[in-house]
Motif scaffolding. Structure first.
Motif, PDB file in Angstrom:
ATOM      1  N   ASP A   7     -11.017   0.263  -1.821  1.00  0.00           N
ATOM      2  CA  ASP A   7     -11.576   0.965  -2.976  1.00  0.00           C
ATOM      3  C   ASP A   7     -10.803   2.265  -3.199  1.00  0.00           C
ATOM      4  O   ASP A   7      -9.833   2.570  -2.486  1.00  0.00           O
ATOM      5  CB  ASP A   7     -13.075   1.193  -2.815  1.00  0.00           C
ATOM      6  CG  ASP A   7     -13.438   2.101  -1.647  1.00  0.00           C
ATOM      7  OD1 ASP A   7     -12.551   2.838  -1.152  1.00  0.00           O
ATOM      8  OD2 ASP A   7     -14.608   2.087  -1.228  1.00  0.00           O
ATOM      9  N   ASP A   8     -11.239   3.043  -4.182  1.00  0.00           N
ATOM     10  CA  ASP A   8     -10.523   4.272  -4.530  1.00  0.00           C
ATOM     11  C   ASP A   8     -10.457   5.261  -3.364  1.00  0.00           C
ATOM     12  O   ASP A   8      -9.455   5.944  -3.185  1.00  0.00           O
ATOM     13  CB  ASP A   8     -11.180   4.947  -5.744  1.00  0.00           C
ATOM     14  CG  ASP A   8     -10.942   4.170  -7.034  1.00  0.00           C
ATOM     15  OD1 ASP A   8     -10.036   3.307  -7.049  1.00  0.00           O
ATOM     16  OD2 ASP A   8     -11.656   4.421  -8.018  1.00  0.00           O
ATOM     17  N   ARG A   9     -11.515   5.339  -2.577  1.00  0.00           N
ATOM     18  CA  ARG A   9     -11.505   6.269  -1.433  1.00  0.00           C
ATOM     19  C   ARG A   9     -10.515   5.809  -0.371  1.00  0.00           C
ATOM     20  O   ARG A   9      -9.828   6.625   0.235  1.00  0.00           O
ATOM     21  CB  ARG A   9     -12.899   6.412  -0.843  1.00  0.00           C
ATOM     22  CG  ARG A   9     -13.759   7.384  -1.630  1.00  0.00           C
ATOM     23  CD  ARG A   9     -14.816   7.992  -0.757  1.00  0.00           C
ATOM     24  NE  ARG A   9     -15.564   8.972  -1.484  1.00  0.00           N
ATOM     25  CZ  ARG A   9     -16.834   8.857  -1.801  1.00  0.00           C
ATOM     26  NH1 ARG A   9     -17.525   7.794  -1.442  1.00  0.00           N
ATOM     27  NH2 ARG A   9     -17.444   9.812  -2.463  1.00  0.00           N
ATOM     28  N   ASP A  10     -10.459   4.502  -0.123  1.00  0.00           N
ATOM     29  CA  ASP A  10      -9.478   3.986   0.836  1.00  0.00           C
ATOM     30  C   ASP A  10      -8.061   4.355   0.386  1.00  0.00           C
ATOM     31  O   ASP A  10      -7.237   4.800   1.193  1.00  0.00           O
ATOM     32  CB  ASP A  10      -9.576   2.463   0.967  1.00  0.00           C
ATOM     33  CG  ASP A  10     -10.865   1.992   1.604  1.00  0.00           C
ATOM     34  OD1 ASP A  10     -11.390   2.701   2.493  1.00  0.00           O
ATOM     35  OD2 ASP A  10     -11.340   0.907   1.222  1.00  0.00           O
ATOM     36  N   ILE A  13      -7.425   8.008   0.960  1.00  0.00           N
ATOM     37  CA  ILE A  13      -7.172   8.239   2.383  1.00  0.00           C
ATOM     38  C   ILE A  13      -5.731   7.883   2.723  1.00  0.00           C
ATOM     39  O   ILE A  13      -5.013   8.644   3.378  1.00  0.00           O
ATOM     40  CB  ILE A  13      -8.162   7.443   3.261  1.00  0.00           C
ATOM     41  CG1 ILE A  13      -9.560   8.063   3.183  1.00  0.00           C
ATOM     42  CG2 ILE A  13      -7.685   7.366   4.707  1.00  0.00           C
ATOM     43  CD1 ILE A  13     -10.652   7.217   3.817  1.00  0.00           C
ATOM     44  N   LEU A  14      -5.275   6.729   2.267  1.00  0.00           N
ATOM     45  CA  LEU A  14      -3.906   6.286   2.549  1.00  0.00           C
ATOM     46  C   LEU A  14      -2.880   7.233   1.930  1.00  0.00           C
ATOM     47  O   LEU A  14      -1.878   7.566   2.560  1.00  0.00           O
ATOM     48  CB  LEU A  14      -3.700   4.861   2.047  1.00  0.00           C
ATOM     49  CG  LEU A  14      -4.523   3.783   2.750  1.00  0.00           C
ATOM     50  CD1 LEU A  14      -4.362   2.448   2.034  1.00  0.00           C
ATOM     51  CD2 LEU A  14      -4.144   3.666   4.209  1.00  0.00           C
ATOM     52  N   ALA A  15      -3.128   7.653   0.702  1.00  0.00           N
ATOM     53  CA  ALA A  15      -2.190   8.551   0.026  1.00  0.00           C
ATOM     54  C   ALA A  15      -2.086   9.882   0.772  1.00  0.00           C
ATOM     55  O   ALA A  15      -0.980  10.397   0.990  1.00  0.00           O
ATOM     56  CB  ALA A  15      -2.620   8.775  -1.417  1.00  0.00           C
ATOM     57  N   ILE A  16      -3.211  10.427   1.194  1.00  0.00           N
ATOM     58  CA  ILE A  16      -3.196  11.702   1.919  1.00  0.00           C
ATOM     59  C   ILE A  16      -2.484  11.537   3.252  1.00  0.00           C
ATOM     60  O   ILE A  16      -1.630  12.347   3.623  1.00  0.00           O
ATOM     61  CB  ILE A  16      -4.630  12.234   2.102  1.00  0.00           C
ATOM     62  CG1 ILE A  16      -5.210  12.656   0.748  1.00  0.00           C
ATOM     63  CG2 ILE A  16      -4.662  13.396   3.100  1.00  0.00           C
ATOM     64  CD1 ILE A  16      -6.703  12.918   0.763  1.00  0.00           C
ATOM     65  N   PRO A 154       4.073   5.907  -3.350  1.00  0.00           N
ATOM     66  CA  PRO A 154       3.643   6.017  -4.755  1.00  0.00           C
ATOM     67  C   PRO A 154       2.473   5.080  -5.082  1.00  0.00           C
ATOM     68  O   PRO A 154       2.604   4.130  -5.853  1.00  0.00           O
ATOM     69  CB  PRO A 154       4.916   5.624  -5.523  1.00  0.00           C
ATOM     70  CG  PRO A 154       5.578   4.640  -4.620  1.00  0.00           C
ATOM     71  CD  PRO A 154       5.301   5.124  -3.215  1.00  0.00           C
ATOM     72  N   PHE A 155       1.321   5.351  -4.481  1.00  0.00           N
ATOM     73  CA  PHE A 155       0.169   4.465  -4.662  1.00  0.00           C
ATOM     74  C   PHE A 155      -0.208   4.287  -6.127  1.00  0.00           C
ATOM     75  O   PHE A 155      -0.566   3.184  -6.547  1.00  0.00           O
ATOM     76  CB  PHE A 155      -1.036   4.975  -3.871  1.00  0.00           C
ATOM     77  CG  PHE A 155      -0.922   4.712  -2.406  1.00  0.00           C
ATOM     78  CD1 PHE A 155      -1.151   3.442  -1.896  1.00  0.00           C
ATOM     79  CD2 PHE A 155      -0.561   5.721  -1.534  1.00  0.00           C
ATOM     80  CE1 PHE A 155      -1.034   3.197  -0.544  1.00  0.00           C
ATOM     81  CE2 PHE A 155      -0.435   5.474  -0.180  1.00  0.00           C
ATOM     82  CZ  PHE A 155      -0.676   4.214   0.313  1.00  0.00           C
ATOM     83  N   GLU A 160      -0.905   0.134 -10.068  1.00  0.00           N
ATOM     84  CA  GLU A 160      -1.082   0.056 -11.504  1.00  0.00           C
ATOM     85  C   GLU A 160      -1.013  -1.408 -11.935  1.00  0.00           C
ATOM     86  O   GLU A 160      -0.096  -2.136 -11.567  1.00  0.00           O
ATOM     87  CB  GLU A 160       0.038   0.853 -12.166  1.00  0.00           C
ATOM     88  CG  GLU A 160      -0.125   1.052 -13.634  1.00  0.00           C
ATOM     89  CD  GLU A 160       0.983   1.957 -14.144  1.00  0.00           C
ATOM     90  OE1 GLU A 160       0.771   3.186 -14.151  1.00  0.00           O
ATOM     91  OE2 GLU A 160       2.035   1.422 -14.513  1.00  0.00           O
ATOM     92  N   THR A 161      -1.967  -1.845 -12.719  1.00  0.00           N
ATOM     93  CA  THR A 161      -2.004  -3.260 -13.123  1.00  0.00           C
ATOM     94  C   THR A 161      -1.409  -3.510 -14.492  1.00  0.00           C
ATOM     95  O   THR A 161      -1.112  -4.633 -14.844  1.00  0.00           O
ATOM     96  CB  THR A 161      -3.440  -3.807 -13.095  1.00  0.00           C
ATOM     97  OG1 THR A 161      -4.252  -3.000 -13.954  1.00  0.00           O
ATOM     98  CG2 THR A 161      -3.990  -3.802 -11.695  1.00  0.00           C
ATOM     99  N   GLY A 162      -1.248  -2.500 -15.282  1.00  0.00           N
ATOM    100  CA  GLY A 162      -0.660  -2.699 -16.599  1.00  0.00           C
ATOM    101  C   GLY A 162      -0.968  -1.535 -17.500  1.00  0.00           C
ATOM    102  O   GLY A 162      -1.581  -0.556 -17.083  1.00  0.00           O
ATOM    103  N   PRO A 163      -0.582  -1.630 -18.786  1.00  0.00           N
ATOM    104  CA  PRO A 163      -0.774  -0.518 -19.732  1.00  0.00           C
ATOM    105  C   PRO A 163      -2.240  -0.141 -19.895  1.00  0.00           C
ATOM    106  O   PRO A 163      -2.546   0.995 -20.171  1.00  0.00           O
ATOM    107  CB  PRO A 163      -0.186  -1.040 -21.044  1.00  0.00           C
ATOM    108  CG  PRO A 163       0.587  -2.257 -20.710  1.00  0.00           C
ATOM    109  CD  PRO A 163       0.109  -2.750 -19.383  1.00  0.00           C
ATOM    110  N   GLU A 164      -3.143  -1.099 -19.724  1.00  0.00           N
ATOM    111  CA  GLU A 164      -4.563  -0.782 -19.935  1.00  0.00           C
ATOM    112  C   GLU A 164      -5.129   0.145 -18.867  1.00  0.00           C
ATOM    113  O   GLU A 164      -6.198   0.702 -19.032  1.00  0.00           O
ATOM    114  CB  GLU A 164      -5.408  -2.071 -19.995  1.00  0.00           C
ATOM    115  CG  GLU A 164      -5.494  -2.846 -18.677  1.00  0.00           C
ATOM    116  CD  GLU A 164      -4.296  -3.751 -18.402  1.00  0.00           C
ATOM    117  OE1 GLU A 164      -4.281  -4.355 -17.318  1.00  0.00           O
ATOM    118  OE2 GLU A 164      -3.404  -3.860 -19.239  1.00  0.00           O
TER     119      GLU A 164
END
Length: 166
Positions: A7-10, A13-16, A154-155, A160-164
């Motif tokens: 999820d976003d928190r995971d 965590i990985l990015a940090i 570069p998470f 990123e899944t696409g322009p949307e």
């Protein structure tokens, strides 16, 4: 092992951690807006799943010892599975070979070698050739200066899944 859902928190965590591996667990918990125990549980889950494979420090080697960094494009003498395996076993025994990537395309492998000087690099190559590990040709590229090294992944771009999603 089945892949785990992140999820976003995971991801945060990985990015940090990819940028700040020494961050304390309490500071990490604050940065991702969690209390210490749930943050620790997420961290443990990411480690057990093999997503976090280790922690390290970036060392400025030129301030420690004389060294030369070399990239080597390697081509094997044939493309039989046994030859690839023999080569991979052989290079695993050299501490100077920091990284090795199998490639698709014109060359079979890209190696990153860090050693004391060009003479010690050449001794490594001579030894590898003498072991008859399947190395047919190699091309040496000496690093003259580092230009960019990024510790953070570069998470945002990778997930990123696409322009949307913008």
């Amino acid at each position: 092992m089945a892949p785990i859902k992140l999820d976003d928190r995971d991801i945060k965590i990985l990015a940090i951690l990819s940028r700040e591996g020494r961050i304390s667990k309490s500071d990490l918990a604050k940065r991702v807006n969690l209390s210490a125990t749930p943050c620790w549980e997420r961290l443990s889950r990411l480690e057990k799943a093999g997503i976090i494979s280790g922690y390290h420090a970036d060392i400025e080697l030129r301030n420690v010892a004389p060294q030369v960094s070399v990239f080597v494009m390697a081509e094997l003498d044939n493309h039989r599975a046994a030859t690839f395996q023999a080569f991979e076993v052989a290079i695993a025994g050299y501490d100077e070979i920091l990284s090795c990537w199998a490639l698709g395309g014109g060359f079979d492998y890209l190696l990153h070698v860090v050693t004391r000087d060009i003479d010690s690099y050449q001794r490594l190559i001579d030894d590898l050739l003498a072991r008859r590990a399947g190395l047919a040709r190699y091309f040496t590229y000496i690093v003259t200066k580092p230009v960019k090294h990024s510790a953070g992944l570069p998470f945002d771009l990778l997930l990123e899944t696409g322009p949307e999603t913008k």
